[in-house]
Design an enzyme around this catalytic site. Structure first.
Site, short mmCIF file in Angstrom:
data_model
loop_
_atom_site.label_atom_id
_atom_site.label_comp_id
_atom_site.label_asym_id
_atom_site.label_seq_id
_atom_site.Cartn_x
_atom_site.Cartn_y
_atom_site.Cartn_z
CE LYS A 86 45.17 30.95 36.28
NZ LYS A 86 44.83 32.35 35.99
O1 G3P Z 1 45.93 35.24 37.93
C1 G3P Z 1 44.88 35.42 38.86
C2 G3P Z 1 44.64 36.89 39.00
O2 G3P Z 1 44.23 37.38 37.79
C3 G3P Z 1 43.67 37.30 40.03
O3 G3P Z 1 43.84 38.66 40.19
O4 G3P Z 1 43.28 40.93 40.87
O5 G3P Z 1 41.46 39.29 40.32
O6 G3P Z 1 42.78 39.05 42.41
P1 G3P Z 1 42.78 39.52 41.00
#
Ligand code: G3P
Length: 226
Positions: A86
């Protein structure tokens, strides 16, 4: 649409995998920190996730410069055959992605918010791109609309010549916060949704399912006792 679970928690991954409908896993530094992960244990942790799930497992590079991202990407990719590296959609990330893709290493370009970022990720050979839905909603914009823009724009082109193995880039709807986000990601044609475990559970929960099951069980008792 395929389902990935967005977590670094081994118990959650084990449980989601046991449901039989899991296609992969995504992790990020925040998710690893959340489970109390230690730097020295990170490679082994990724290996353990990869042993639990045969599908793609995204492990994030935290390096800043292109050379360092490439070096870290190679190290991550060597951990298991199903590791996907990633990499953030930045100038350095893009340049590193080109090198990794040319070596046959699959890259998931993350922190993607716009159509140009997604197209550049595809052109650089990324195997996956991750538009963040919830973080747009956090700033009072419609994250699903932005996701749809990316799905439509990438769908306008044959991008199979860009990445390793002649496969086209796939869109991973990321930063998913609700079962409704999952519905919307499917309706706009995202290839994959990466979903936190708690949200995955909510995707299976419906009061009419519970009520119907209760009624079936009650009636079956009547049949058994007749
Ligand atoms: O895969 C990326 C994701 O985990 C981000 O999620 O909820 O931190 O915006 P969030």
């Amino acid at each position: 649409m395929k389902f990935f679970v967005d977590t670094a928690d081994l118990d959650e991954i084990r449980e989601a995998s046991a449901w039989g409908a899991l296609d992969g896993v995504t992790t990020n530094p925040t998710l690893y920190a959340r489970i109390g992960g230690k730097l020295a244990d990170f490679p082994e942790h990724i290996r353990r996730i990869c042993a639990l799930v045969p599908g793609p497992v995204s492990a994030e590079s935290t390096a800043a410069g292109r050379k360092e991202i490439v070096r870290e990407g190679r190290e991550l990719a060597a951990l298991a055959p199903n590791v996907v590296v990633k990499v953030p959609v930045t100038v350095e990330g893009l340049a590193a992605t080109r090198v990794l893709a040319d070596e046959g290493i699959r890259v998931n370009m993350t922190l993607c918010f716009t159509v140009p970022q997604a197209i550049l990720a595809a052109r650089a050979g990324a195997r996956y791109v991750s538009p963040f839905v919830g973080r747009y909603d956090d700033i009072a914009e419609d994250g699903v609309d932005r996701l749809e823009d990316i799905v439509v724009a990438l769908g306008n082109y044959d991008l199979s010549d860009c990445g390793p193995g002649g496969e086209s880039i796939e869109v991973i709807a990321a930063s998913i916060r609700s079962a409704h986000h999952v519905t919307q990601a499917a309706l706009v044609g995202a290839d994959i949704a990466t979903v936190p475990f708690a949200v995955l559970r909510k995707c299976l929960s419906h009061p009419l399912t519970d009520k119907g099951l209760e009624a079936f069980n009650k009636d079956w008792e009547k049949v058994k006792n007749a």
